[in-house]
Design a protein around this motif. Structure first.
Motif: not given
Length: 184
Positions: A13-17
Motif C-alpha cells: 500500500l502507498p505510504r502517507c508518511g
C-alpha cells in the motif's frame, strides 16, 4: 491469505508518511497533541490499526497506510471477570475501547518484568500484534485469582484460563513489586 501484520496487501500500500497521532501508555489517543475524546472515532481508528514485524504501528485502509506512535501498547485492559475455577476458569478482559478478549492460547497473557523500575508490565493479546496493557488494579485482581505452581523448577504465581496456565511472575518478584507500589 496475507499476514494481517505485514503481508503483501499491507506492504504494497502507498505510504502517507507519519500521521501526527499517538497512543499514550494509558490508552488515550492523541491527534496533533490533543486527546481524541470521541470514543466512536477512536474505535474506528483502532479497527484499522496494524503492527508491522518491525514493531511499527500503522493505520491501514484499503488504499493507503500511515505510521503512528504508540508509547507502550495500543489498548489497556480495564477490567477482568473470571468464571469457573482451576484449569476450567475463563478470564475475560474488557479493553478501554470495550473490546472483550478471553485469555487462551490465541490471546495469551504475558508479563514483562522490569527490575530497574521494580514492577511488572502485564499484557494480553487482543488481536495479532496488538496487545492491551493490563492496568494495575486489574493485575492485582489476577494476582488474587492466582495459584502457585512449579514451572521449570521455580515456584511461579499464575492464573488459568481456558486450560492454559499463564505465569504472572516469581513470588519474590511480585512481592517486591507490591511492596514498592505501597511505598509510593
Amino acid at each position: 491469505m496475507s499476514n494481517p501484520e505485514s503481508g503483501p496487501d499491507f506492504a504494497d500500500l502507498p505510504r502517507c508518511g507519519d500521521f501526527d497521532m499517538r497512543i499514550a501508555r494509558d490508552g488515550t489517543w492523541f491527534y496533533r497533541g490533543s486527546p481524541i475524546n470521541r470514543k466512536p472515532l477512536v474505535k474506528l481508528f483502532s479497527s484499522v490499526l496494524r503492527r508491522a514485524e518491525t514493531g511499527e504501528y500503522w493505520l491501514v485502509t484499503p488504499v493507503e497506510r500511515g505510521r503512528i506512535q504508540v508509547d507502550d501498547a495500543p489498548f489497556t485492559a480495564v477490567e477482568v471477570t473470571a468464571s469457573g475455577s482451576g484449569a476450567d476458569q475463563e478470564l475475560t478482559f474488557r479493553t478501554n475501547l470495550d473490546d472483550f478478549v478471553i485469555a487462551d492460547c490465541d490471546h495469551p497473557i504475558r508479563v514483562s518484568y522490569h527490575r530497574e523500575a521494580g514492577e511488572p508490565s502485564p499484557y494480553v493479546l487482543v488481536r495479532p500484534g496488538l496487545e492491551a496493557l493490563i492496568l494495575r488494579p486489574v493485575f492485582y485482581h489476577l494476582v488474587d485469582l492466582g495459584e502457585v505452581r512449579s514451572v521449570d523448577g521455580l515456584d511461579q504465581l499464575g492464573v488459568w484460563s481456558r486450560g492454559q496456565f499463564f505465569v504472572l511472575g516469581q513470588l519474590g518478584d511480585l512481592d517486591a513489586a507490591s511492596a514498592e507500589s505501597t511505598t509510593h
